[in-house]
Motif scaffolding. Structure first.
Motif, short mmCIF file in Angstrom:
data_model
loop_
_atom_site.label_atom_id
_atom_site.label_comp_id
_atom_site.label_asym_id
_atom_site.label_seq_id
_atom_site.Cartn_x
_atom_site.Cartn_y
_atom_site.Cartn_z
N VAL A 1 -6.58 1.47 -6.69
CA VAL A 1 -6.35 0.12 -7.19
C VAL A 1 -5.30 -0.60 -6.36
O VAL A 1 -4.45 0.03 -5.74
N ALA A 2 -5.35 -1.92 -6.39
CA ALA A 2 -4.38 -2.73 -5.66
C ALA A 2 -3.09 -2.88 -6.45
O ALA A 2 -2.00 -2.89 -5.87
N ASN A 3 -3.22 -3.01 -7.76
CA ASN A 3 -2.05 -3.24 -8.62
C ASN A 3 -2.26 -2.44 -9.91
O ASN A 3 -3.09 -2.82 -10.73
N LEU A 4 -1.52 -1.35 -10.06
CA LEU A 4 -1.72 -0.47 -11.22
C LEU A 4 -1.52 -1.21 -12.53
O LEU A 4 -2.32 -1.07 -13.45
N LYS A 5 -0.50 -2.03 -12.64
CA LYS A 5 -0.22 -2.74 -13.88
C LYS A 5 -1.39 -3.64 -14.28
O LYS A 5 -1.83 -3.65 -15.43
N PRO B 1 0.27 -0.40 -0.13
CA PRO B 1 -0.20 -1.79 -0.01
C PRO B 1 -1.34 -2.00 0.98
O PRO B 1 -2.17 -2.87 0.78
N ASP B 2 -1.41 -1.19 2.03
CA ASP B 2 -2.47 -1.38 3.02
C ASP B 2 -3.74 -0.59 2.71
O ASP B 2 -4.74 -0.73 3.42
N ILE B 3 -3.75 0.20 1.64
CA ILE B 3 -4.94 0.94 1.21
C ILE B 3 -5.55 0.18 0.04
O ILE B 3 -5.01 0.18 -1.06
N LYS B 4 -6.65 -0.49 0.30
CA LYS B 4 -7.28 -1.37 -0.69
C LYS B 4 -8.45 -0.69 -1.39
O LYS B 4 -9.07 0.22 -0.85
N PRO B 5 -8.79 -1.16 -2.59
CA PRO B 5 -10.00 -0.67 -3.27
C PRO B 5 -11.23 -0.98 -2.42
O PRO B 5 -11.28 -2.02 -1.74
#
Length: 129
Positions: A13-17, A59-63
């Motif tokens: 995921v890009a943003n866990l929250k 941050p550089d590993i995207k879904p």
């Protein structure tokens, strides 16, 4: 005797929250685990007998949802439900946006498709009797 009890998709995921919030607030899942406590980067969310693991790598590993790799790979997870029409109505009342509303597809499955906060496509349904 069988030892297998369940399987959990593992989504980067890009943003866990934001991802956890989608599953909890829109789909009625619960947080089964989140960690580490001081700076969470992974979680397990679930509902009934299913779970999904979510992990923010860097941050550089995207879904990379399946449909972005090839049009024939439309889903990232098939989630079996005994009553897809009832679940569709629950999610509709929660303001979930559907890629495809409740329908019978060409594979003789009844269900619906949604896209989560990271673009993963989930099909909730069952085979037609």
């Amino acid at each position: 005797m069988t030892n297998l009890t369940y399987i959990s998709p593992f989504f980067i995921v890009a943003n866990l929250k934001a991802s956890v919030s989608f599953y909890v607030n829109k789909l009625g899942f619960e947080i089964r685990h989140i960690g580490p406590a001081d700076d969470p980067y992974w979680a397990i969310v679930g509902r009934d007998n299913i779970s999904i693991m979510l992990k923010g790598i860097a941050p550089d590993i995207k879904p990379v949802p399946n449909h972005t790799r090839h049009e024939w790979a439309a889903w990232d997870a098939y989630i079996s439900t005994a009553e897809p029409d009832r679940l569709f109505e629950e999610y509709r009342s929660n303001g979930v946006t559907f890629i495809k509303p409740i329908h019978d597809n060409s594979d003789n499955l009844r269900g619906f498709e949604i896209e989560d906060a990271d673009g993963y496509v989930l099909f909730f349904g069952r085979p037609n009797p």
